[in-house]
Enzyme design. Structure first.
Site, short mmCIF file in Angstrom:
data_model
loop_
_atom_site.label_atom_id
_atom_site.label_comp_id
_atom_site.label_asym_id
_atom_site.label_seq_id
_atom_site.Cartn_x
_atom_site.Cartn_y
_atom_site.Cartn_z
N ASP A 128 -3.74 -10.54 -9.01
CA ASP A 128 -2.35 -10.16 -9.28
C ASP A 128 -1.97 -10.56 -10.69
OD1 ASP A 128 -2.25 -9.29 -6.71
OD2 ASP A 128 -0.69 -10.65 -6.01
N ASP A 149 -0.67 -11.14 0.75
CA ASP A 149 -0.81 -9.98 -0.13
C ASP A 149 -0.67 -8.69 0.67
OD1 ASP A 149 -1.48 -8.95 -2.71
OD2 ASP A 149 -3.38 -8.31 -1.85
N THR A 193 2.58 -4.71 -4.17
CA THR A 193 2.16 -3.87 -3.05
C THR A 193 3.09 -4.01 -1.85
OG1 THR A 193 0.63 -5.60 -2.33
CG2 THR A 193 -0.25 -3.89 -3.74
N THR A 194 3.67 -5.19 -1.67
CA THR A 194 4.62 -5.35 -0.56
C THR A 194 5.89 -4.57 -0.88
OG1 THR A 194 3.76 -7.58 -0.35
CG2 THR A 194 5.72 -7.06 0.92
P1 ADP Z 1 4.66 -7.94 -3.94
O1 ADP Z 1 3.46 -7.70 -3.09
O2 ADP Z 1 5.62 -6.80 -3.84
O3 ADP Z 1 4.34 -8.34 -5.33
P2 ADP Z 1 5.49 -10.66 -3.59
O4 ADP Z 1 5.40 -11.41 -2.32
O5 ADP Z 1 4.56 -11.01 -4.67
O6 ADP Z 1 5.42 -9.14 -3.24
O7 ADP Z 1 6.99 -10.83 -4.12
C1 ADP Z 1 7.42 -10.23 -5.29
C2 ADP Z 1 8.91 -10.41 -5.44
O8 ADP Z 1 9.23 -11.80 -5.55
C3 ADP Z 1 9.42 -9.76 -6.72
O9 ADP Z 1 10.56 -9.01 -6.42
C4 ADP Z 1 9.73 -10.94 -7.62
O10 ADP Z 1 10.79 -10.68 -8.53
C5 ADP Z 1 10.13 -11.99 -6.63
N1 ADP Z 1 10.02 -13.36 -7.15
C6 ADP Z 1 8.94 -13.96 -7.68
N2 ADP Z 1 9.23 -15.23 -8.04
C7 ADP Z 1 10.53 -15.44 -7.73
C8 ADP Z 1 11.44 -16.55 -7.84
N3 ADP Z 1 11.06 -17.69 -8.34
N4 ADP Z 1 12.70 -16.38 -7.40
C9 ADP Z 1 13.08 -15.20 -6.87
N5 ADP Z 1 12.30 -14.14 -6.73
C10 ADP Z 1 11.04 -14.25 -7.16
MG MG Z 2 3.38 -10.06 -6.00
#
Ligand code: ADP
Ligand code: MG
Length: 535
Positions: free
Chosen positions: A386, A61, A94-95
């Site tokens: 989240d 996270d 947040t990332t």
């Molecule tokens: P953040 O802290 O920004 O939410 P995450 O590690 O949760 O970072 O990643 C979020 C990103 O992952 C988003 O851009 C989302 O669209 C993408 N994502 C989530 N599930 C999938 C998937 N199955 N295939 C491709 N991208 C995905």
């Molecule tokens: Mg996320």
């Protein structure tokens, strides 16, 4: 006129000016983005953080990583702040926000190298961010608040890639059910969802309780462990002998007098307990103390009681059971009591909990997370936060966007198209803004071991051909319609991230003078005078 030098500031002040200040800040901010980059997306890696006291956190996270890292550089701290804002406003993304801000600054540096003045970049970025909001409004998809299936998919997308992975379908269902249950005339207050943790069983045993779970045991073993058809008194006064606030002297000159005094106290307690009993209450949650004598009386009457219940839990109990918190014994009556089908003491390994469940229409509920170790439970809790955040946000705006980088590619494409209508130098800034957005899909690809350039090229050509929902599906590692693959995110995650990222990038670009006392600690930053009106 004198020959004396003019002294403005004490000697231990450290000052960096002009280009050096700018490059130093940009570098620090980029380093922050670089740090969290590998955790992005479902195939992102986790980080292990060890605190000075040797506490360990394993997480994926963004905001948790940055908060725990004790960052000191002032520009880097601004990056941490936007992650925190993202977390409090949306609860997810947040990332991404930090990565976009980092990339905006990296790209700005390229323009600075081409001797483009920071004011021009700031202006271009500002125009681009505003245009993105407009484009997001145009392209977002409207959902019906009753469409639980979509809401579940939004929750699942945000929980993908966390330790919750294997149970995310069940967890997503819990999230949607919990929010629907506490929703009050369309208003959602996530504080009404209590998250309680229990170490022992596996994460798949995590459950939604239509009521409250307290990490408290009943105060006496002589009390029943299970009460059916509970009538619950919520009181915030002490059920104990009055201990005077100031030291008091009682003069007693004979044993009879002492006995008389004790009898009197006992009588008062008995009266209080009787009054509580007379309302029909068979369960008592007390925010203050319950002394041994009251405890004895309640046990004898078969009443279940917990004492020193936290104020926040008392409020949730009131919302869940429909009872009222009473602060004066004389105000307590049958109509103030709350109801639950079952109040029960439950032990999970070493911990005792009190379950208050089967509430009729609870306006507060509990998600009880089970898990083998504290680290796993904590990470599952972050995943739930989240999930709760994105579902609440989707219900608020009723708008969602396709994930997997699809929306970023579409925004970049439309932004470039819009840029062509602008004049020279600002157009360059808009172009860099667009390419910063593409950093999200390329990183998703990179973290999954795919070739980012191939992925980007294919995504762009599909979007040029009108496939606006084409994104990277990391379940199949293919580029396809991500809406059909059920990869969906809330609209607010993107509006908030793009706005914050542009704001912080612009703020950092406008700084041309860093004045720091003792080289660290309190820091003053001066903003370039010509640029003051920009933001
Ligand atoms: P953040 O802290 O920004 O939410 P995450 O590690 O949760 O970072 O990643 C979020 C990103 O992952 C988003 O851009 C989302 O669209 C993408 N994502 C989530 N599930 C999938 C998937 N199955 N295939 C491709 N991208 C995905
Ligand atoms: Mg996320």
């Amino acid at each position: 006129m004198t020959d004396k030098p003019v002294v403005l500031m004490p000697e231990d002040i450290q000052r960096i000016m002009g280009k050096d200040a700018q490059r130093n800040n940009i570098l620090a901010a980029r380093m922050v983005a670089e740090m969290v980059k590998t955790t992005l997306g479902p195939k992102g890696m986790d980080k292990m953080l060890v605190s000075p006291t040797n506490d360990i956190i394993v997480t994926n996270d963004g905001v948790t990583i940055l908060e725990e890292m004790q960052i000191e550089h002032p520009a880097a701290k601004m990056m941490v702040d936007i992650a925190k804002t993202q977390d409090s406003e949306v609860g997810d993304g947040t990332t991404s926000v930090v990565m976009i801000a980092g990339k905006l600054l990296e790209n700005a540096e390229k323009l600075l190298d081409q001797k483009i003045h920071p004011t021009v970049i700031v202006k271009g970025y500002k125009i681009a961010a505003e245009k993105c909001q407009e484009l997001l409004n145009e392209t977002a998809l409207r959902i019906s608040p009753d469409d639980d299936e979509i809401l579940k998919q939004v929750a699942m997308t945000s929980m993908t890639g966390k330790s919750a992975e294997n149970s995310k379908e069940k967890f997503a269902e819990i999230v949607v059910k919990a929010i629907k249950q506490i929703q009050n005339n369309g208003k959602i207050d996530l504080n009404d969802i209590k998250i309680e943790k229990s170490r022992g069983e596996g994460i798949a045993d995590t459950e939604l309780i239509s009521g409250i779970v307290l990490d408290k045991e009943k105060i006496s073993n002589d009390m029943p462990s299970l009460v059916n058809n509970a009538r619950i008194a919520l009181i915030d006064f002490a059920l104990e002998l009055k201990t005077p606030d100031i030291e008091t002297k009682i003069s007693i000159s004979s044993p009879e007098q002492l006995q008389g005094f004790l009898n009197q106290e006992e009588r008062l307690i008995k009266e209080m307990v009787n009054k509580v009993r007379a309302t029909g209450a068979n369960v008592i949650f007390c925010q203050k103390g319950i002394d041994d004598f009251s405890q004895y009386l309640f046990s004898r009457a078969g009443v279940y009681a917990c004492r020193r219940v936290a104020k926040s839990d008392m409020e949730k109990l009131a919302k869940a059971t429909g009872g009222k918190i009473v602060s004066n014994i004389n105000e307590l009556s049958s109509s103030e009591l709350g109801d639950a089908e079952i109040v029960e003491e439950v032990k999970h390994s070493d911990d005792s909990f009190t379950y208050i469940k089967g509430c009729r229409n609870p306006k507060a509920v509990t998600i009880l997370i089970h898990g083998g170790t504290g680290h796993i439970i904590d990470e599952i809790e972050r995943a739930f936060k989240d999930g709760l955040g994105v579902v609440a946000s989707s219900l608020k705006t009723k708008l969602v966007v396709p994930g997997g980088g699809a929306i970023e590619i579409e925004l970049a494409r439309r932004l470039r198209h819009f840029g062509q209508s602008l004049s020279g130098r600002e157009q360059l800034a808009i172009e860099e803004f667009a390419s910063a957005l593409e950093f999200i899909p390329t990183t998703l690809a990179e973290n999954a071991g795919l070739d980012p350039i191939d992925v980007l090229t294919e995504l762009k050509s599909k979007h040029d051909a009108g496939e606006r929902n084409a994104g990277l599906n990391l379940f199949t590692n293919k580029i396809e319609n991500v809406l059909e693959a059920r990869i969906i995110e809330p609209y607010k995650i993107k509006t908030q991230a793009i706005n914050s990222a542009a704001e912080v990038a612009n703020m950092i670009l406008r700084i041309d003078d860093v004045i720091a006392s003792n080289g660290k600690g309190k820091t003053g930053m001066k903003i370039h005078p010509e640029m003051n009106e920009e933001f």
